[in-house]
Design a protein around this motif. Structure first.
Motif, PDB file in Angstrom:
ATOM      1  N   CYS A  30     -28.039   5.978 -30.081  1.00 14.66           N
ATOM      2  CA  CYS A  30     -26.853   6.172 -29.515  1.00 14.66           C
ATOM      3  C   CYS A  30     -26.848   5.357 -28.126  1.00 14.66           C
ATOM      4  O   CYS A  30     -25.975   4.652 -27.690  1.00 14.66           O
ATOM      5  N   SER A  45     -22.404   5.268 -23.375  1.00 16.05           N
ATOM      6  CA  SER A  45     -23.302   5.682 -24.444  1.00 16.05           C
ATOM      7  C   SER A  45     -23.528   7.280 -24.690  1.00 16.05           C
ATOM      8  O   SER A  45     -23.385   7.931 -23.545  1.00 16.05           O
ATOM      9  N   GLU A  47     -26.701   8.548 -25.286  1.00 15.55           N
ATOM     10  CA  GLU A  47     -27.835   8.728 -25.450  1.00 15.55           C
ATOM     11  C   GLU A  47     -28.670   9.873 -24.872  1.00 15.55           C
ATOM     12  O   GLU A  47     -29.565  10.583 -25.195  1.00 15.55           O
TER      13      GLU A  47
END
Length: 181
Positions: A30, A45, A47
């Motif tokens: 991600c 993102s 993440e």
């Protein structure tokens, strides 16, 4: 009897380790491969979503380890220089995700996830990671801070909705609790 309990504990730990490794890998994908960059400053993102989930479901230590592994391995995989402050920010996302989720356990899940995501992002992503990025890129801290506040206002809302949706599924939460032991 003692041997059976020991084997069950080992299987539980191995499952937790496998799920944590999966969440770290998901964070890398991600954050490093599916991120959307706008200009040189904004990068959207998800993440932190797997890092937050690991902290919320398995506790602050697991969240910290998933954050550290995701950042360090992700940097090595794509050739980024490891920035210790950014890594510390990733670790703090997991730690705060675990701590805040537990501290707010008496609140309804909607508010529990909302408070956890907002505070974890404010401290770890907006403040700690911004300090690290400002130093690394030699950018004015307050300018970068404004961009990152905008970034995490958008990403944070999306992550909160996704986490809330996942965690309100009682069957899935039971599975996470079984893994936790």
């Amino acid at each position: 009897m003692k041997k059976e309990a020991s084997q069950k504990h080992l299987r539980s730990n191995l499952r937790l380790l496998a799920v944590s490794a999966f969440l770290a890998a998901l964070s890398i994908i991600c954050g490093k491969y599916l991120a959307l960059s706008l200009g040189g400053v904004l990068r959207f993102s998800f993440e932190n979503l797997p890092i937050l989930l690991s902290g919320m479901m398995f506790g602050p230590v697991a969240g910290a380890l998933v954050g550290a592994v995701a950042d360090l391995v992700g940097c090595l995989m794509v050739g980024y220089t490891v920035n210790p402050l950014v890594t510390l920010g990733a670790v703090c996302v997991g730690v705060l995700g675990g701590l805040l989720f537990r501290l707010t356990k008496k609140l309804p899940l909607l508010w529990q996830t909302c408070i956890t995501v907002i505070l974890a992002h404010l401290v770890a992503s907006v403040i700690i990671k911004t300090v690290g990025l400002a130093a690394y890129y030699d950018m004015p801290f307050y300018v970068l801070l404004l961009y990152r506040l905008l970034n995490y206002a958008i990403v944070g809302v999306a992550e909160w909705l996704l986490l809330y949706t996942v965690l309100k599924n009682k069957a899935l939460r039971r599975r996470f609790e079984e893994l936790r032991g």
